[in-house]
Structures are given as structure tokens and as C-alpha cells.
Scaffold this motif. Structure first.
Motif, PDB file in Angstrom:
ATOM      1  N   CYS A 326       0.848  -1.059   0.212  1.00 41.48           N
ATOM      2  CA  CYS A 326      -0.002   0.063   0.070  1.00 41.48           C
ATOM      3  C   CYS A 326       0.934   1.119   0.118  1.00 41.48           C
ATOM      4  O   CYS A 326       1.611   1.357   0.932  1.00 41.48           O
ATOM      5  CB  CYS A 326      -0.973   0.109   1.259  1.00 41.48           C
ATOM      6  SG  CYS A 326      -2.052   1.243   1.251  1.00 41.48           S
ATOM      7  N   LYS A 327       0.945   2.110  -0.817  1.00 43.07           N
ATOM      8  CA  LYS A 327       1.536   3.136  -1.099  1.00 43.07           C
ATOM      9  C   LYS A 327       1.028   4.472  -0.140  1.00 43.07           C
ATOM     10  O   LYS A 327      -0.103   4.513   0.100  1.00 43.07           O
ATOM     11  CB  LYS A 327       1.485   3.825  -2.683  1.00 43.07           C
ATOM     12  CG  LYS A 327       1.972   2.881  -3.570  1.00 43.07           C
ATOM     13  CD  LYS A 327       1.968   3.405  -4.963  1.00 43.07           C
ATOM     14  CE  LYS A 327       2.450   2.329  -6.149  1.00 43.07           C
ATOM     15  NZ  LYS A 327       2.195   2.972  -7.418  1.00 43.07           N
ATOM     16  N   GLU A 328       2.113   5.309   0.297  1.00 42.76           N
ATOM     17  CA  GLU A 328       1.674   6.227   1.267  1.00 42.76           C
ATOM     18  C   GLU A 328       0.718   7.218   0.468  1.00 42.76           C
ATOM     19  O   GLU A 328      -0.295   7.671   0.782  1.00 42.76           O
ATOM     20  CB  GLU A 328       2.759   7.058   1.736  1.00 42.76           C
ATOM     21  CG  GLU A 328       3.591   6.202   2.779  1.00 42.76           C
ATOM     22  CD  GLU A 328       4.712   6.803   3.319  1.00 42.76           C
ATOM     23  OE1 GLU A 328       4.787   7.066   4.627  1.00 42.76           O
ATOM     24  OE2 GLU A 328       5.762   7.129   2.565  1.00 42.76           O
ATOM     25  N   ILE A 329       1.255   7.587  -0.734  1.00 37.69           N
ATOM     26  CA  ILE A 329       0.687   8.559  -1.833  1.00 37.69           C
ATOM     27  C   ILE A 329       0.359   7.882  -2.998  1.00 37.69           C
ATOM     28  O   ILE A 329       1.388   7.260  -3.448  1.00 37.69           O
ATOM     29  CB  ILE A 329       1.612   9.794  -2.056  1.00 37.69           C
ATOM     30  CG1 ILE A 329       1.510  10.624  -0.745  1.00 37.69           C
ATOM     31  CG2 ILE A 329       0.924  10.565  -3.073  1.00 37.69           C
ATOM     32  CD1 ILE A 329       0.137  11.284  -0.429  1.00 37.69           C
ATOM     33  N   GLU A 330      -0.807   8.125  -3.553  1.00 38.83           N
ATOM     34  CA  GLU A 330      -1.096   7.342  -4.938  1.00 38.83           C
ATOM     35  C   GLU A 330      -1.827   8.435  -5.772  1.00 38.83           C
ATOM     36  O   GLU A 330      -2.684   8.999  -5.523  1.00 38.83           O
ATOM     37  CB  GLU A 330      -2.347   6.253  -4.661  1.00 38.83           C
ATOM     38  CG  GLU A 330      -2.462   5.654  -5.834  1.00 38.83           C
ATOM     39  CD  GLU A 330      -3.424   4.459  -5.818  1.00 38.83           C
ATOM     40  OE1 GLU A 330      -3.784   3.637  -6.820  1.00 38.83           O
ATOM     41  OE2 GLU A 330      -4.069   4.491  -4.665  1.00 38.83           O
ATOM     42  N   LEU A 331      -1.101   8.678  -7.106  1.00 42.41           N
ATOM     43  CA  LEU A 331      -1.302   9.506  -8.098  1.00 42.41           C
ATOM     44  C   LEU A 331      -2.129   8.510  -9.104  1.00 42.41           C
ATOM     45  O   LEU A 331      -1.413   7.883  -9.779  1.00 42.41           O
ATOM     46  CB  LEU A 331      -0.291  10.126  -8.406  1.00 42.41           C
ATOM     47  CG  LEU A 331      -0.587  11.475  -9.573  1.00 42.41           C
ATOM     48  CD1 LEU A 331      -1.448  12.400  -9.026  1.00 42.41           C
ATOM     49  CD2 LEU A 331       0.769  11.954 -10.086  1.00 42.41           C
ATOM     50  N   GLN A 332      -3.448   9.196  -9.387  1.00 47.89           N
ATOM     51  CA  GLN A 332      -3.940   8.335 -10.458  1.00 47.89           C
ATOM     52  C   GLN A 332      -4.635   9.700 -11.435  1.00 47.89           C
ATOM     53  O   GLN A 332      -5.119  10.655 -11.271  1.00 47.89           O
ATOM     54  CB  GLN A 332      -5.422   7.711  -9.901  1.00 47.89           C
ATOM     55  CG  GLN A 332      -4.815   6.548  -9.153  1.00 47.89           C
ATOM     56  CD  GLN A 332      -6.260   6.074  -8.489  1.00 47.89           C
ATOM     57  OE1 GLN A 332      -7.241   6.417  -7.988  1.00 47.89           O
ATOM     58  NE2 GLN A 332      -6.369   4.668  -8.421  1.00 47.89           N
ATOM     59  N   VAL A 333      -4.712   8.975 -12.859  1.00 49.39           N
ATOM     60  CA  VAL A 333      -5.208   9.867 -14.020  1.00 49.39           C
ATOM     61  C   VAL A 333      -6.886   9.485 -13.969  1.00 49.39           C
ATOM     62  O   VAL A 333      -7.081   8.392 -14.143  1.00 49.39           O
ATOM     63  CB  VAL A 333      -4.797   9.418 -15.315  1.00 49.39           C
ATOM     64  CG1 VAL A 333      -5.380  10.214 -16.351  1.00 49.39           C
ATOM     65  CG2 VAL A 333      -3.189   9.728 -15.066  1.00 49.39           C
ATOM     66  N   LEU A 334      -7.704  10.550 -13.844  1.00 48.46           N
ATOM     67  CA  LEU A 334      -9.054  10.415 -13.918  1.00 48.46           C
ATOM     68  C   LEU A 334      -9.487  10.696 -15.256  1.00 48.46           C
ATOM     69  O   LEU A 334     -10.624  10.046 -15.740  1.00 48.46           O
ATOM     70  CB  LEU A 334      -9.591  11.249 -12.895  1.00 48.46           C
ATOM     71  CG  LEU A 334      -9.453  11.134 -11.358  1.00 48.46           C
ATOM     72  CD1 LEU A 334     -10.031  12.160 -10.480  1.00 48.46           C
ATOM     73  CD2 LEU A 334      -9.435   9.759 -10.976  1.00 48.46           C
ATOM     74  N   GLY A 335      -9.086  11.651 -15.932  1.00 49.86           N
ATOM     75  CA  GLY A 335      -9.628  11.926 -17.372  1.00 49.86           C
ATOM     76  C   GLY A 335      -8.462  12.589 -18.465  1.00 49.86           C
ATOM     77  O   GLY A 335      -7.830  13.270 -17.840  1.00 49.86           O
ATOM     78  N   ILE A 336      -8.709  12.235 -19.852  1.00 50.00           N
ATOM     79  CA  ILE A 336      -7.842  12.882 -20.472  1.00 50.00           C
ATOM     80  C   ILE A 336      -8.500  13.018 -21.843  1.00 50.00           C
ATOM     81  O   ILE A 336      -9.579  12.341 -22.101  1.00 50.00           O
ATOM     82  CB  ILE A 336      -6.802  11.751 -21.003  1.00 50.00           C
ATOM     83  CG1 ILE A 336      -5.832  11.719 -19.819  1.00 50.00           C
ATOM     84  CG2 ILE A 336      -5.905  12.295 -22.180  1.00 50.00           C
ATOM     85  CD1 ILE A 336      -4.607  10.594 -20.373  1.00 50.00           C
TER      86      ILE A 336
END
Length: 439
Positions: A326-336
């Protein structure tokens, strides 16, 4: 196996196992006369098939004359069920037999007076002793058996749900007054071993946010097992669905759509049956993180019956999987945007999630320049974007303004998140492919 202490006693215990009989099969199997003369393909010819049956039946009728004392027809089929070899009789157990984990051990115990005198005030106790505990099955201390006459006996039945493997000892004791009025104590020990009726082998695979559990049930007994139910009880914060090959969509593990389900046959001597479960984490926030970090997935409840309906039930130990990192911080792409034009800015919708139980940030986001390949997607405007602190188990959405400088398939890569307070850099966002078109 029984063990009796030395000494002369008027009483003696006899322990017998209560279990259902088995079918009596008559070897050799019987046969049909047509199998001796012709093959199965003769019935493909309608003319031959119509003439064969009367011919054979007339021959059989002659051979089954009651005056024939040679028993020439003893191997012939008189009814289609005769081919199974069942005589219609049942056979009582000839030995103590095998006892398996999950069954109910039922015993018929008889205490016999083999002396020429009656015994009085008999206190009987029956116990089951394992490596871990001692369980009392019968105790007549409060209501002793008044008298057992010479040559008489006193019988009783005890039951015990077998929940442990290994050696068992049934301890039967009697405290009584013999013919001379002497108070005597008789202990007697009966030993048996409990074996495992089946084994469960598991495999766990994780694909993104979904975990797949495969369970293989193998029968180690000498009789067929008819499995009534195999129910998977997931650990807290997990949900499970059973996947079946004959269904287009997964069926809920707890569904009760079918009132009566046919049992699944697992054949004797190594027969197997496989089950596949799809598992997902159901709890959000802190509970989701705890579930990911735990290796416990759940346990299986298995119930079955033998040929004549004797029930059995087992519960497996906790099934373990690989804990998810489990990462402390997670960055995800929601829309392009669906349409990206060369040299024209476009916006990428992103989400930054804090998976810890404390506040993190503030942050800075930028595109890394340390790359072996030339980048054709870059920031439009300021090269660093500032983000506020994110509370524990919280998240924040933001938009990046970028521009593509080359046609075709390109990648948004090397997007870095930096904690300005802790001076810590987190793993970059995984590469995201886009397609760039001309105006």
C-alpha cells in the motif's frame, strides 16, 4: 483396540461402533446374452434389431425353466438393474472401520456381568481423550445403575463430533460392589486414530485490485463423497463471488436462488473438484489499507455426505494470500481529452490520495527531466505546480495544463510528487499513452 488392567473383575466393557451398512455386490456381474453373440452396431439395422430380441427371449425363456437344476441362467440379466451387481442386501460393518475428521463418532457400549453374582450400585463414566482435552460423554454418578444381574448387561450410546486429527482414547470406567460387597474400580481403554478425509490446496493470484482464489478439494477416503456445500467466508472488509464455468456472470457467494442444489460427486481415492472465487476489498479509507496489509483472506466451510447419507463437516484454517503493498501517496489519472491536437494545450484530470493515518504535504508536482528518451509532452506554463496538504485518508483533485509537440502515440511520463514538508519524493506516475493528431 482395547486395554484392560490386570485383576479379576465381574464386569467388562464392550465398545462397538454404530455406523450405516454398505451395499452388498455380487461378483461376477451378470450379462446379457446378446453381448455374447453380437455387437452394439447390430441395432443400427432396424430389421436385425426387430428379429434379435424375440429370438434371444425365446432362448432365455427355455433356459429359465424352473425344472432346470443346473442354474445355467444364474449369470443372465433378468432386469436392467442386475447389471449393477447389487443383490439388494446390505452388509453390516465387519470391523471398527476408519474414522475421519468432521464426522460424528457414534458408539454402542455394553457393560457385561460375566460372574455368577449380581453387582450393585454401578457408576459408569465414558470419556474421550485427545492430545489436547478430555471430554465427558456419560456420567451416572447422580443416578447409579442399581443392579446388573449375573449374565446381564447394561447398554448405552454415546456420540462425539470429531474435531481433531490424531490418536484418540475412549476411557470407560465402572465403580461397583461385587458379590462379596467389595467396592471395585474398573478402567478400560479403547484407542483409535482419526484421519483427514480430504485436503484443500489453494492458489492466490492478484490482478490489479482483484484477488482470485482457487481451491482444490481432494478426497482421501475409500468411499465417494457427495459435497453439499462449499462456502467461502471472507475476512472482514472483503467480498467474495464464486465463478462458475457455466455462468456468463459471477454468482454471488451468498445467493440463495436455488432452493435445492444437487451435490457434487468427489470420487474416492484421490478424486478432486475445483472452486474459483473472485475477491475485492469492500471497505474504504483506513479499513481498506488494513485489509491490503493483512494476509488473511478467509476460510472455507465444507459439508458432505457419504454413500448412505452419513454427514461430515469441516472448516479450514484461515487462507493466506500475499499482502498488497500500500503506497503512502497514490497519483491516478481520472480523465484525458479524447481529441488531442498537436501544439495545442490540453488538460489532464488527476487525483492525489493519502493512504496514511496522518496529514501529508503540501506538495509540488513537476515533470522529471532525467530521462534517456526525449519527451514530447510537457507543461504549458509554470514547470512546477503547488498543491495543498492532504488530510489522513483524504484526496484532492487537480488539473495539469500540458501540450504535445509530436504527432502519433506519445507518453505522459515522469510526473513527480514531492512533499515539501518532509522533503520526500514519491514514486512517479506510471506512463500514460495518448494519441496526438494534426489540426
Amino acid at each position: 483396540m482395547s486395554t484392560t488392567p490386570q485383576g479379576i473383575h465381574s464386569l467388562a466393557f464392550r465398545v462397538m461402533r454404530l455406523c450405516k451398512p454398505s451395499f452388498h455386490v455380487e461378483p461376477p456381474f451378470r450379462l446379457d446374452p446378446s453381448d455374447l453373440f453380437v455387437g452394439e452396431d447390430i441395432f443400427d439395422d432396424p430389421l436385425a434389431a426387430s428379429n434379435l430380441s424375440p429370438l434371444l427371449s425365446s432362448h432365455v425363456n427355455k433356459s429359465t425353466d424352473s425344472s432346470d437344476m443346473t442354474f445355467a441362467n444364474r449369470f443372465l440379466l433378468h432386469h436392467p438393474s442386475d447389471a449393477m451387481g447389487f443383490s439388494g442386501l446390505l452388509v453390516l460393518p465387519q470391523s471398527f472401520g476408519a474414522i475421519y475428521l468432521g464426522e460424528t463418532f457414534c458408539s454402542y457400549i455394553s457393560i457385561n456381568n460375566s460372574s455368577n453374582f449380581e453387582v450393585k450400585d454401578v457408576i459408569i463414566k465414558a470419556e474421550i481423550q485427545t492430545e489436547r482435552e478430555r471430554i465427558l460423554l456419560l456420567d451416572t454418578s447422580k443416578s447409579p445403575v442399581g443392579t446388573i444381574h449375573a449374565g446381564g448387561h447394561y447398554d448405552f450410546i454415546v456420540e462425539h463430533d470429531v474435531k481433531e486429527l490424531g490418536a484418540y482414547t475412549m476411557v470407560c470406567t465402572a465403580l461397583y460392589n461385587d458379590g462379596d460387597g467389595e467396592r471395585k474400580y474398573l478402567p478400560q481403554f479403547f484407542k483409535f486414530v482419526v484421519a483427514n478425509p480430504l485436503s484443500v490446496r489453494t492458489k492466490v493470484r492478484t490482478v490489479k485490485e482483484t484477488t482470485y482464489l482457487e481451491a482444490c478439494i481432494e478426497n482421501h477416503t475409500k468411499s465417494n463423497l457427495y459435497v453439499d456445500q462449499v462456502e467461502f467466508e471472507p475476512a472482514p472488509h472483503w467480498t467474495a463471488k464464486i465463478l462458475k464455468a457455466d455462468e456468463l456472470y459471477p454468482a454471488d457467494n451468498s445467493s440463495t436462488g436455488e432452493i435445492v442444489k444437487p451435490p457434487i460427486l468427489v470420487r474416492s481415492g484421490g478424486g478432486i473438484h475445483n472452486y474459483l472465487y473472485q475477491m475485492k476489498i469492500s471497505s474504504p479509507g483506513s479499513e481498506q489499507v488494513k485489509a491490503k496489509r493483512s494476509s488473511i483472506l478467509g476460510k472455507l466451510q465444507i459439508s458432505w455426505r457419504t454413500n448412505l447419507g452419513e454427514p461430515g463437516r469441516l472448516q479450514t484454517q484461515q487462507i493466506l494470500g500475499n499482502p498488497s503493498s500500500c503506497k503512502e501517496i497514490e497519483l491516478q489519472v481520472l480523465g484525458i481529452p479524447s481529441l488531442i491536437i498537436l501544439d495545442k494545450p490540453f488538460s489532464v484530470h488527476l487525483n492525489l490520495t493519502n493512504h496514511t493515518d496522518s496529514e501529508l504535504g503540501p506538495f509540488e508536482v513537476w515533470l522529471s527531466k532525467n530521462s534517456a528518451h526525449e519527451k514530447f509532452v510537457m507543461f504549458n506554463g509554470l514547470q512546477t505546480m503547488a498543491l495543498p496538504a492532504v488530510e489522513a485518508f483524504g484526496s484532492t483533485d487537480f488539473h495539469l495544463n500540458v501540450v504535445a509537440t509530436k504527432l502519433g502515440v506519445q507518453r505522459i511520463s515522469g510526473l513527480i510528487v514531492f512533499d515539501t514538508k518532509e522533503k520526500k519524493t514519491f514514486e512517479p506516475l506510471a506512463d500514460v499513452e495518448i494519441f496526438v493528431e494534426s489540426d
